[in-house]
Design a protein around this motif. Sequence first.
Motif, PDB file in Angstrom:
ATOM      1  N   ILE A   1      37.411  42.797  42.220  1.00  0.00           N
ATOM      2  CA  ILE A   1      36.801  44.156  41.908  1.00  0.00           C
ATOM      3  C   ILE A   1      35.977  44.123  42.634  1.00  0.00           C
ATOM      4  O   ILE A   1      35.666  44.119  44.081  1.00  0.00           O
ATOM      5  CB  ILE A   1      36.299  43.032  40.198  1.00  0.00           C
ATOM      6  CG1 ILE A   1      35.365  44.284  39.487  1.00  0.00           C
ATOM      7  CG2 ILE A   1      35.191  41.803  41.253  1.00  0.00           C
ATOM      8  CD1 ILE A   1      35.477  43.140  38.027  1.00  0.00           C
ATOM      9  N   GLY A   2      35.340  45.488  42.264  1.00  0.00           N
ATOM     10  CA  GLY A   2      34.706  46.351  43.267  1.00  0.00           C
ATOM     11  C   GLY A   2      35.059  46.574  44.635  1.00  0.00           C
ATOM     12  O   GLY A   2      36.619  46.826  44.337  1.00  0.00           O
ATOM     13  N   GLY A   3      34.190  46.141  45.348  1.00  0.00           N
ATOM     14  CA  GLY A   3      35.034  47.242  46.942  1.00  0.00           C
ATOM     15  C   GLY A   3      36.366  45.851  47.007  1.00  0.00           C
ATOM     16  O   GLY A   3      37.253  47.260  47.958  1.00  0.00           O
TER      17      GLY A   3
ATOM     18  N   SER B   1      39.214  38.918  47.016  1.00  0.00           N
ATOM     19  CA  SER B   1      37.861  39.098  47.563  1.00  0.00           C
ATOM     20  C   SER B   1      36.615  38.191  48.616  1.00  0.00           C
ATOM     21  O   SER B   1      37.433  37.167  48.992  1.00  0.00           O
ATOM     22  CB  SER B   1      37.438  37.835  45.995  1.00  0.00           C
ATOM     23  OG  SER B   1      35.746  37.080  45.708  1.00  0.00           O
ATOM     24  N   LYS B   2      36.402  39.178  48.627  1.00  0.00           N
ATOM     25  CA  LYS B   2      35.132  38.879  49.969  1.00  0.00           C
ATOM     26  C   LYS B   2      35.063  37.348  50.247  1.00  0.00           C
ATOM     27  O   LYS B   2      34.976  36.529  50.847  1.00  0.00           O
ATOM     28  CB  LYS B   2      33.884  39.922  49.914  1.00  0.00           C
ATOM     29  CG  LYS B   2      33.747  39.644  51.125  1.00  0.00           C
ATOM     30  CD  LYS B   2      32.446  40.605  52.302  1.00  0.00           C
ATOM     31  CE  LYS B   2      31.767  40.368  53.291  1.00  0.00           C
ATOM     32  NZ  LYS B   2      30.776  40.962  53.174  1.00  0.00           N
ATOM     33  N   THR B   3      33.936  37.565  49.063  1.00  0.00           N
ATOM     34  CA  THR B   3      33.207  36.329  48.813  1.00  0.00           C
ATOM     35  C   THR B   3      34.163  34.482  48.984  1.00  0.00           C
ATOM     36  O   THR B   3      34.037  33.368  48.347  1.00  0.00           O
ATOM     37  CB  THR B   3      31.983  36.178  47.786  1.00  0.00           C
ATOM     38  OG1 THR B   3      32.345  36.396  46.848  1.00  0.00           O
ATOM     39  CG2 THR B   3      31.048  36.851  48.706  1.00  0.00           C
ATOM     40  N   PHE B   4      35.144  35.041  47.673  1.00  0.00           N
ATOM     41  CA  PHE B   4      36.453  34.081  47.322  1.00  0.00           C
ATOM     42  C   PHE B   4      34.866  33.518  46.175  1.00  0.00           C
ATOM     43  O   PHE B   4      35.217  32.354  45.898  1.00  0.00           O
ATOM     44  CB  PHE B   4      36.406  33.190  47.568  1.00  0.00           C
ATOM     45  CG  PHE B   4      38.021  33.133  46.693  1.00  0.00           C
ATOM     46  CD1 PHE B   4      39.200  34.091  47.761  1.00  0.00           C
ATOM     47  CD2 PHE B   4      38.382  32.175  46.509  1.00  0.00           C
ATOM     48  CE1 PHE B   4      40.175  34.044  47.448  1.00  0.00           C
ATOM     49  CE2 PHE B   4      39.222  31.957  46.080  1.00  0.00           C
ATOM     50  CZ  PHE B   4      40.797  33.410  46.138  1.00  0.00           C
TER      51      PHE B   4
ATOM     52  N   THR C   1      33.309  35.346  42.958  1.00  0.00           N
ATOM     53  CA  THR C   1      33.458  36.278  42.123  1.00  0.00           C
ATOM     54  C   THR C   1      33.684  35.413  41.089  1.00  0.00           C
ATOM     55  O   THR C   1      35.068  35.823  40.684  1.00  0.00           O
ATOM     56  CB  THR C   1      33.675  37.428  41.983  1.00  0.00           C
ATOM     57  OG1 THR C   1      33.141  38.178  43.614  1.00  0.00           O
ATOM     58  CG2 THR C   1      32.733  39.218  41.704  1.00  0.00           C
TER      59      THR C   1
ATOM     60  N   THR D   1      37.199  37.288  39.523  1.00  0.00           N
ATOM     61  CA  THR D   1      38.436  37.525  40.156  1.00  0.00           C
ATOM     62  C   THR D   1      38.794  36.126  40.211  1.00  0.00           C
ATOM     63  O   THR D   1      39.820  36.071  40.085  1.00  0.00           O
ATOM     64  CB  THR D   1      37.971  37.655  41.510  1.00  0.00           C
ATOM     65  OG1 THR D   1      38.137  39.032  41.536  1.00  0.00           O
ATOM     66  CG2 THR D   1      38.814  37.614  42.169  1.00  0.00           C
TER      67      THR D   1
ATOM     68  N   GLY E   1      31.733  44.667  51.594  1.00  0.00           N
ATOM     69  CA  GLY E   1      32.263  44.277  50.369  1.00  0.00           C
ATOM     70  C   GLY E   1      33.047  46.403  49.706  1.00  0.00           C
ATOM     71  O   GLY E   1      34.119  46.785  50.389  1.00  0.00           O
ATOM     72  N   ARG E   2      32.514  47.102  49.900  1.00  0.00           N
ATOM     73  CA  ARG E   2      32.546  48.290  49.773  1.00  0.00           C
ATOM     74  C   ARG E   2      32.898  49.816  50.891  1.00  0.00           C
ATOM     75  O   ARG E   2      33.306  50.599  50.850  1.00  0.00           O
ATOM     76  CB  ARG E   2      31.711  49.498  48.768  1.00  0.00           C
ATOM     77  CG  ARG E   2      30.309  49.533  49.791  1.00  0.00           C
ATOM     78  CD  ARG E   2      28.843  49.598  48.884  1.00  0.00           C
ATOM     79  NE  ARG E   2      27.654  49.500  49.329  1.00  0.00           N
ATOM     80  CZ  ARG E   2      26.988  48.479  48.958  1.00  0.00           C
ATOM     81  NH1 ARG E   2      27.382  47.259  48.940  1.00  0.00           N
ATOM     82  NH2 ARG E   2      25.709  47.582  49.882  1.00  0.00           N
TER      83      ARG E   2
ATOM     84  N   GLN F   1      30.711  53.436  43.280  1.00  0.00           N
ATOM     85  CA  GLN F   1      30.549  52.188  44.386  1.00  0.00           C
ATOM     86  C   GLN F   1      29.310  52.147  45.171  1.00  0.00           C
ATOM     87  O   GLN F   1      28.757  52.076  45.800  1.00  0.00           O
ATOM     88  CB  GLN F   1      31.527  51.389  44.082  1.00  0.00           C
ATOM     89  CG  GLN F   1      31.150  49.504  45.041  1.00  0.00           C
ATOM     90  CD  GLN F   1      32.167  48.868  45.103  1.00  0.00           C
ATOM     91  OE1 GLN F   1      33.148  49.159  45.918  1.00  0.00           O
ATOM     92  NE2 GLN F   1      31.787  47.250  45.710  1.00  0.00           N
TER      93      GLN F   1
ATOM     94  N   GLN G   1      23.490  44.266  48.506  1.00  0.00           N
ATOM     95  CA  GLN G   1      23.185  44.943  46.748  1.00  0.00           C
ATOM     96  C   GLN G   1      22.827  43.534  46.141  1.00  0.00           C
ATOM     97  O   GLN G   1      23.677  43.136  45.190  1.00  0.00           O
ATOM     98  CB  GLN G   1      25.053  44.842  46.926  1.00  0.00           C
ATOM     99  CG  GLN G   1      25.859  44.059  46.474  1.00  0.00           C
ATOM    100  CD  GLN G   1      25.757  43.606  48.511  1.00  0.00           C
ATOM    101  OE1 GLN G   1      26.291  45.209  48.983  1.00  0.00           O
ATOM    102  NE2 GLN G   1      25.973  42.966  48.658  1.00  0.00           N
TER     103      GLN G   1
HETATM  104  O1  F6P Z   1      29.126  44.109  42.932  1.00  0.00           O
HETATM  105  C1  F6P Z   1      28.997  43.246  43.554  1.00  0.00           C
HETATM  106  C2  F6P Z   1      29.823  43.353  44.345  1.00  0.00           C
HETATM  107  O2  F6P Z   1      29.962  41.815  45.606  1.00  0.00           O
HETATM  108  C3  F6P Z   1      30.241  44.410  45.178  1.00  0.00           C
HETATM  109  O3  F6P Z   1      29.787  44.675  46.529  1.00  0.00           O
HETATM  110  C4  F6P Z   1      31.768  43.991  45.512  1.00  0.00           C
HETATM  111  O4  F6P Z   1      32.885  44.564  46.308  1.00  0.00           O
HETATM  112  C5  F6P Z   1      31.948  42.563  44.513  1.00  0.00           C
HETATM  113  O5  F6P Z   1      30.579  42.834  43.809  1.00  0.00           O
HETATM  114  C6  F6P Z   1      33.493  41.710  44.548  1.00  0.00           C
HETATM  115  O6  F6P Z   1      33.378  40.970  45.663  1.00  0.00           O
HETATM  116  P1  F6P Z   1      33.808  40.021  46.082  1.00  0.00           P
HETATM  117  O7  F6P Z   1      34.894  40.954  47.082  1.00  0.00           O
HETATM  118  O8  F6P Z   1      33.397  39.190  46.896  1.00  0.00           O
HETATM  119  O9  F6P Z   1      34.871  39.322  45.139  1.00  0.00           O
END
Ligand code: F6P
Length: 538
Positions: free
Chosen positions: A151-153, A204-207, A209, A212, A266-267, A348, A498
Amino acid sequence: MATSVSHTPLWCLLQQRATNTPSIKELFKSEPQRFNHFSASACGILLDYSKQRLDTTAKLNLLALARQQKVEARRDAMFAGEAINHTENRAVLHTVLRLPKGEAFHHQGENIAASVHAVLQQMRTFSDAVREGRWLGFSGKPIRTIVNIGIGGSDLGPQMACIALAPWSQKNLLLHFVSNVDGRHLTDALKNAEPETTLFVVASKTFSTMETLTNAQTAREWMLAHGCPSEQIRQHFVALSTNVEAASKFGIAPDNVFPFWNWAGGRYSVWSAIGLSIALYVGADKFEEMLAGAHEMDLHFQQAPLEQNLPVLMALLGVWNINFLGLQALSIAPYHQRMARLPAYLQQLEMESNGKSVTREGQRVDYATSPILFGEAGTNGQHAYFQLLHQGATIIPTDFIVVADDDVGLPGHNQALLANCFAQSKAMALGKDITQVRAELPGVSEALLPHRVFEGNRPSSTVLLDVLSPKSLGALIALYEHKVFVQSVIWDINAFDQWGVELGKSLAQQLISLKPEAVKEDYDSSTKGLLRALKRDK
Ligand code: F6P
């Protein structure tokens, strides 16, 4: 405490200039060669900003504003890897993701460019295997459906790029993007998918979210419920993340994790492992061409004089419109069906980056920042919201994005598309006054005339790409990225955090059970009322 940009003499000068700036029509009249002075090109992209309501004095003052705000020094600091995302103490190095092979870039004692290319090689090896039918699902069949969960980026970039680059896609691969936690999104994507030939790309950058992880968990259960032995699940799941540990904990085999790094926001992550779905869909060569196009734009941004520098010019036009002409919104109109998701992507990029109201030092700004951005592919937008653009009481500038050479071979179509694009910007700029309306409609009642008048004086830029290719798409995205960065420098805000998305996330966690017992006495009456209205107590 630094002086606010809005308290500098240059800002006041620009405010005065804005009140005295002639209309676009007058500007064209007084400068018949206006296009020559108000256009610039680089990397196969022409920026025509002659239809902006901007004269030479304003332009020079805006360039001076960029210098006053030290755009060049801040740019160099970003490219050098300084921790310009100071609220997270992070460098901002998405530009390293597109450095050509063999170039070194040292950050915190490591040649991160080499690590980038190692992951690119990992992406190539994997995407080649899938595309050539060598990566097999649990029953020994090759992959036919790819589902990008993110989602998002981790969704918008690859999705936008895959749609734009569809002509290069591999015909026997179906690709879905699932982002919404609304189960209908995943259900619809899986409706015709066969588990034995489906690959899930968990991006997912953070894993961490919620959307996701919920979708990925359900996808996993779907695979197991459809006969995939748990020890073979590794054939169907890969992860793209900076958090390799969390991805492994989720059950994704360490070899199937494509890593990236915290210095890629992320973006700004479409250039990283997050681009795996692009490589799967159009091939690693095309993905790398996209990186090369972005790199070309990076060099232009670093080297071109500000007067000819596309990201700087676009940023200054935005600042002029938002802060001096008081035009807070921006419509994005790509006249190319395959760029239909570009407005969502830019939403975004621009609004999550610059939707900020305190300066880098934490002072409340007394000027507007990010544009309110929206858009739709042309010519569809013309039949939806363009009425307001032409005659609405609010003036909204537009970026028209159009491709010079992209005829799909259907007679008449491309001509009509381009003619419509140029006609719209002309109509917005010059309008049609009451004398013209009267002359065109002899005998029409005076009462009807005002309804047929177009005031004009509605600014737009046209971004004309020579062609739409992986390379030019890369350059276009990098152009907007750097535009957003330059604006953040002028507004003295941090474009790379963000925090604004956090409050909603944590409140959702508190409310997740939706049960009556979740209704806390100190909740506001709206939240209480809504929770009770769900009647979950039955
Ligand atoms: O919307 C907030 C955000 O952190 C974005 O910056 C990012 O692209 C998105 O959520 C998804 O985050 P992630 O890639 O960590 O799941």
